[in-house]
Design a protein around this motif. Structure first.
Motif, PDB file in Angstrom:
ATOM      1  N   GLN A 279       1.790   9.174  -6.007  1.00 17.66           N
ATOM      2  CA  GLN A 279       2.331  10.523  -5.815  1.00 17.66           C
ATOM      3  C   GLN A 279       3.378  10.865  -6.895  1.00 17.66           C
ATOM      4  N   LEU A 280       4.219   9.843  -7.252  1.00 15.41           N
ATOM      5  CA  LEU A 280       5.228  10.063  -8.297  1.00 15.41           C
ATOM      6  C   LEU A 280       4.575  10.344  -9.647  1.00 15.41           C
ATOM      7  N   ASP A 281       3.513   9.559  -9.953  1.00 14.63           N
ATOM      8  CA  ASP A 281       2.796   9.780 -11.210  1.00 14.63           C
ATOM      9  C   ASP A 281       2.192  11.173 -11.240  1.00 14.63           C
ATOM     10  N   GLU A 282       1.625  11.580 -10.122  1.00 22.13           N
ATOM     11  CA  GLU A 282       1.043  12.922 -10.061  1.00 22.13           C
ATOM     12  C   GLU A 282       2.127  13.987 -10.237  1.00 22.13           C
ATOM     13  N   ALA A 283       3.299  13.743  -9.602  1.00 20.54           N
ATOM     14  CA  ALA A 283       4.408  14.723  -9.724  1.00 20.54           C
ATOM     15  C   ALA A 283       4.912  14.783 -11.164  1.00 20.54           C
ATOM     16  N   ASN A 284       5.057  13.594 -11.796  1.00 19.61           N
ATOM     17  CA  ASN A 284       5.513  13.549 -13.189  1.00 19.61           C
ATOM     18  C   ASN A 284       4.522  14.262 -14.110  1.00 19.61           C
ATOM     19  N   ALA A 285       3.235  14.003 -13.872  1.00 19.15           N
ATOM     20  CA  ALA A 285       2.221  14.653 -14.703  1.00 19.15           C
ATOM     21  C   ALA A 285       2.270  16.164 -14.525  1.00 19.15           C
ATOM     22  N   ALA A 286       2.445  16.581 -13.257  1.00 25.40           N
ATOM     23  CA  ALA A 286       2.507  18.028 -12.988  1.00 25.40           C
ATOM     24  C   ALA A 286       3.746  18.645 -13.621  1.00 25.40           C
ATOM     25  N   ALA A 287       4.869  17.918 -13.536  1.00 24.56           N
ATOM     26  CA  ALA A 287       6.122  18.435 -14.137  1.00 24.56           C
ATOM     27  C   ALA A 287       5.999  18.525 -15.648  1.00 24.56           C
TER      28      ALA A 287
ATOM     29  N   GLU B  55       0.840  -1.202   0.000  1.00 24.68           N
ATOM     30  CA  GLU B  55       0.000   0.000   0.000  1.00 24.68           C
ATOM     31  C   GLU B  55       0.874   1.252   0.000  1.00 24.68           C
ATOM     32  N   GLU B  56       1.981   1.197   0.757  1.00 29.11           N
ATOM     33  CA  GLU B  56       2.875   2.356   0.787  1.00 29.11           C
ATOM     34  C   GLU B  56       3.502   2.577  -0.597  1.00 29.11           C
ATOM     35  N   GLU B  57       3.913   1.477  -1.281  1.00 28.41           N
ATOM     36  CA  GLU B  57       4.491   1.592  -2.610  1.00 28.41           C
ATOM     37  C   GLU B  57       3.469   2.131  -3.600  1.00 28.41           C
ATOM     38  N   LYS B  58       2.216   1.641  -3.493  1.00 28.68           N
ATOM     39  CA  LYS B  58       1.160   2.145  -4.371  1.00 28.68           C
ATOM     40  C   LYS B  58       0.971   3.647  -4.172  1.00 28.68           C
ATOM     41  N   GLU B  59       0.979   4.063  -2.927  1.00 26.99           N
ATOM     42  CA  GLU B  59       0.793   5.483  -2.638  1.00 26.99           C
ATOM     43  C   GLU B  59       1.981   6.298  -3.167  1.00 26.99           C
ATOM     44  N   ALA B  60       3.210   5.768  -3.029  1.00 26.13           N
ATOM     45  CA  ALA B  60       4.402   6.479  -3.530  1.00 26.13           C
ATOM     46  C   ALA B  60       4.351   6.597  -5.051  1.00 26.13           C
ATOM     47  N   ARG B  61       3.942   5.498  -5.714  1.00 27.42           N
ATOM     48  CA  ARG B  61       3.818   5.524  -7.169  1.00 27.42           C
ATOM     49  C   ARG B  61       2.759   6.524  -7.618  1.00 27.42           C
TER      50      ARG B  61
END
Length: 251
Positions: free
Chosen positions: A202-210, A194-200
């Motif tokens: 958040q990373l996907d959201e950060a990548n999309a925002a970038a 669950e922690e890895e899913k949440e990190a991914r």
């Protein structure tokens, strides 16, 4: 014998018995369980109807209505004579059978007048009873021995069952500990997943925002470049057509 002869013998027996009554013991024909009633200072009829002197016991005259004063004679038809029958079973017979010419007691004590001679058959008759008793005792002893074997077997089976139960309990405890450990590991793995899913996420959201920010910056830079060219064109007099031609891709 004819009936007349038998009757004569019985009468003779009665006469002989009457002649010897004075010598009869008060204990003759008495059940030992009731002997204390016949050895007291005076006798009380068993039904309590009257008291008699001991001389009235076995005097061939029925004084008590229950016949208890004549256990050793046939004077009372409702009295009882006790057959000792040593070597066999003791029993009570009706006093009316005393000196009647028939051997009712196996020891012959009911025919003491001597009209008939009764041999003592008690040991002989009691032998079969004793044999039956011995066989019964033997069968009981065998049964007890077999019961002892069954008890021993049951105790062994019980001991083995208890040992097996203890072994199974230990195995259950061990497996429960393993299960608890595996459950804890599973919960930890689920938490890590669950922690890895949440990190991914958040990373996907950060990548999309970038990516969106980069695209926005690129668009802004292009727009700024176009504006700069437009200004340059205006300054040198070439007009908007040169600026538009210099900026391909813009309508």
């Amino acid at each position: 014998f004819s009936v007349a002869m038998q009757s004569l013998l019985l009468v003779l027996a009665a006469c002989l018995a009457s002649a010897s009554l004075a010598a009869l013991s008060v204990e003759l024909g008495v059940d030992p369980a009731k002997l204390s009633h016949y050895t007291a200072a005076e006798f009380t009829c068993h039904d309590g109807s009257q008291k008699l002197p001991l001389s009235a016991i076995n005097d061939d005259y029925c004084d008590c209505s229950d016949g208890s004063d004549e256990p050793g004679t046939s004077a009372c038809s409702n009295g009882f004579f006790f057959c000792t029958n040593r070597g066999h079973e003791s029993k009570n017979i009706f006093s009316s059978r005393v000196n009647d010419g028939i051997c009712d007691c196996c020891d012959g004590t009911d025919e003491y007048a001597g009209v008939v001679k009764c041999s003592d058959r008690c040991m002989e008759e009691g032998q079969e009873k004793r044999n039956d008793l011995n066989r019964f005792i033997e069968s009981q002893e065998k049964g007890l021995a077999k019961r002892g074997e069954y008890i021993e077997i049951a105790a062994k089976v019980k001991e083995e069952a208890l040992a097996r139960k203890a072994e199974l309990d230990a195995q259950i405890t061990e497996k429960e500990a393993v299960l608890n450990e595996m459950t804890l590991k599973k919960e930890n793995l689920e938490r890590i997943v669950e922690e890895e899913k949440e990190a991914r996420r958040q990373l996907d959201e950060a990548n999309a925002a970038a990516k969106e920010a980069a695209q926005e910056a690129e668009r802004a830079a292009l727009q700024a470049e176009n504006e700069a060219r437009t200004l340059e064109a205006a300054d040198d007099g070439s007009g908007g057509l040169e600026a538009a031609a210099a900026a391909p891709g813009e309508a």
